[in-house]
Design an enzyme around this catalytic site. Structure first.
Site, PDB file in Angstrom:
ATOM      1  N   GLU A 272       0.778  -1.234   0.000  1.00  0.00           N
ATOM      2  CA  GLU A 272       0.000   0.000   0.000  1.00  0.00           C
ATOM      3  C   GLU A 272       0.814   1.290   0.000  1.00  0.00           C
ATOM      4  O   GLU A 272       0.602   2.165   0.861  1.00  0.00           O
ATOM      5  CB  GLU A 272      -0.976   0.005   1.181  1.00  0.00           C
ATOM      6  CG  GLU A 272      -2.075  -1.031   1.064  1.00  0.00           C
ATOM      7  CD  GLU A 272      -3.175  -0.863   2.109  1.00  0.00           C
ATOM      8  OE1 GLU A 272      -2.991  -0.065   3.057  1.00  0.00           O
ATOM      9  OE2 GLU A 272      -4.220  -1.517   1.975  1.00  0.00           O
ATOM     10  N   GLU A 370      -6.319  -7.870  -0.145  1.00  0.00           N
ATOM     11  CA  GLU A 370      -7.046  -7.541   1.072  1.00  0.00           C
ATOM     12  C   GLU A 370      -8.430  -7.083   0.666  1.00  0.00           C
ATOM     13  O   GLU A 370      -8.597  -6.405  -0.348  1.00  0.00           O
ATOM     14  CB  GLU A 370      -6.368  -6.418   1.874  1.00  0.00           C
ATOM     15  CG  GLU A 370      -4.992  -6.752   2.402  1.00  0.00           C
ATOM     16  CD  GLU A 370      -4.406  -5.596   3.208  1.00  0.00           C
ATOM     17  OE1 GLU A 370      -5.192  -4.735   3.673  1.00  0.00           O
ATOM     18  OE2 GLU A 370      -3.176  -5.540   3.354  1.00  0.00           O
TER      19      GLU A 370
END
Length: 373
Positions: A272, A370
Site C-alpha cells: 500500500e 485484502e
C-alpha cells in the site's frame, strides 16, 4: 483502490489524478525516469498465469495494527492521565511506538507472547481445511535491517516467520511474503510500521477543565519513505534514495534467504504505497525490485500493489511480456459511510466489473490481496 464505491481509510473517496512533479527521478535522483514502455521484457518470456489465489492474510501478527489486535493496545488507553503532556512518548499505536513506549525488553516479551498465540499449528490447519491455496504474510522491513526502536524489540520475529513457513509447507499452503512496512512510512498509516504526522493536542472541556490529551491522524498524515512530504503543497519537493535503497536490500535478502523454501510462492516488495508517491518513482522501485527477485528467485511470483491507482491507464505497458508477475489491489467497504444494503451489493458488482476490465487490458493477472465487506 480507485474503484467506484470505495472509501479509503481516511474516510473519503480516493481522487484519481497525478500530482505535480510526477515526472519523477531515477533512484540516483539525477535524471527523469524512463517512460513506462522501458519497464518491459522481450516477447516470448511471459511464463504461465494458469493459477488462482484463494486464502487469507496473517494480519496483525508480525506487523501490529491496533484495529486488528486491539487488546495489545488497551494498556495505553489511560496514558494521558498517567503522563499528561508526555503521553505521546508513552503511547503505542503501531509497532514503532509500541516498541518505543514499552522499551525493547518489555515490548519484546509481549510480542513473543503475541506471536506464539496469534499463529498456531491449528490455525494454519484450519486455513488449509477451508480449501485455501495461499496465505499472505505481512512482515516488517526491520526484521532484516533493524533500526530505531525496532532494535532488540522485534528479536525473534524471523524465527516466527520460519515457523509459519514450515507450517504452511506442512499443510500444503503457498505463501506470499508481503513486505508490509518501509523506513519512513510509505503511506503514513500504522500498517506501515509507523503512523506519521500524528498531531497531539490538549483539550479542555466542561467535563474536564484540566484538559485531556488527544490526537488526530488521518486528516494530517504524511509519508516520508521517498523523502520529506510537504503537507502544504501535497507533494514531494525532493526525492531521496536512502530509504528506497534500504527497501531494495530487504527484498534481496528475503529472496536470498527463502529462494529454496518450498512453501514460498512469491513476494510483494511494498504494501500500500499511497497515491501521493509519484508514479514514476514507484515504477522505478518496482522495476528494480522485480529484477532483483528474478535474479535471486526466478520462480517466484512478483506481486506489486496498485498504490490506490486501480485503473489500467496508470499501469499500461508496465512489466509487459515479463514473466511471473501480478498486480495487487485492496478493496474495502468497511470505511464506507452507512448506506442501504443495495449500495454495498452494487459496489461489489462494480468491483467485479473493474477487476475484469483491468485483467482484460493489462498484461497481468490481478489479486485482491485484502478486502472486507
Amino acid at each position: 483502490a480507485g474503484f467506484p464505491g470505495t472509501v479509503n481509510r481516511a474516510g473519503h473517496e480516493t481522487v484519481r489524478h497525478e500530482h505535480a512533479g510526477d515526472a519523477g527521478r531515477r533512484l540516483d535522483g539525477a535524471s527523469p525516469s524512463p517512460p513506462s514502455p522501458d519497464y518491459t521484457c522481450s516477447p516470448g518470456h511471459e511464463g504461465s498465469t494458469d493459477w488462482k489465489v484463494t486464502g487469507t492474510n496473517l494480519g496483525g501478527w508480525l506487523v501490529l495494527e491496533p484495529w486488528i489486535t486491539p487488546s495489545l493496545f488497551y494498556q495505553f488507553l489511560s496514558s494521558d492521565e498517567t503522563w499528561g503532556k508526555n503521553a505521546p512518548d508513552h503511547t503505542g499505536m503501531d509497532t514503532y511506538s509500541f516498541c518505543a513506549a514499552l522499551g525493547p525488553h518489555e515490548a519484546n516479551k509481549q510480542l513473543r507472547r503475541h506471536w506464539a498465540a496469534w499463529v498456531r499449528d491449528e490455525d494454519i490447519e484450519s486455513i488449509a481445511k477451508s480449501n485455501a491455496s495461499h496465505v499472505r504474510i505481512p512482515v516488517g522491513d526491520w526484521m532484516w535491517e533493524s533500526y530505531g526502536p525496532y532494535a532488540n524489540c522485534t528479536e525473534g520475529a524471523l524465527h516466527e516467520l520460519d515457523r509459519a513457513l514450515d507450517l504452511c509447507k506442512k499443510y500444503k499452503l503457498k505463501v506470499l511474503i508481503d513486505i508490509h512496512t518501509a523506513k519512513g512510512s510509505q503511506n503514513g498509516f500504522d500498517n506501515s510500521g509507523q503512523a506519521r504526522l500524528v498531531r497531539w493536542t490538549s483539550l479542555t472541556t466542561q467535563a474536564d477543565p484540566n484538559g485531556v490529551t488527544t490526537f488526530e491522524h488521518w486528516p494530517v498524515r504524511a509519508a516520508d519513505w521517498i523523502g520529506p512530504y510537504d503537507t502544504d503543497t501535497a507533494s514531494y519537493p525532493k526525492i531521496e534514495t536512502a530509504n528506497i535503497e534500504h527497501q531494495l536490500r530487504v527484498v534481496e535478502k528475503i529472496a536470498s534467504q527463502y529462494k529454496d523454501h518450498p512453501a514460498v510462492w512469491g513476494i510483494e516488495p511494498l504494501n500500500e504505497p499511497w497515491q501521493m508517491i509519484p508514479l514514476s518513482t514507484l515504477k522505478s522501485f518496482y522495476w528494480d525490485a522485480y529484477r532483483a527477485v528474478r535474479k535471486k528467485a526466478p520462480r517466484w511470483i512478483f506481486v506489486f500493489h496498485d498504490s490506490f491507482r486501480g485503473y489500467s491507464a496508470a499501469w499500461a505497458d508496465f512489466l509487459t511480456n515479463c514473466p511471473n508477475k501480478a498486480m495487487d489491489t485492496h478493496i474495502y467497504q468497511a470505511w464506507n459511510r452507512p448506506g442501504a444494503l443495495k449500495t454495498y451489493h452494487n459496489n461489489a458488482c462494480n468491483f467485479r466489473k473493474n477487476i475484469r476490465e483491468i485483467e482484460d487490458t493489462l498484461d497481468m493477472p490481478l489479486i485482491v490481496g485484502e478486502w472486507s465487506l
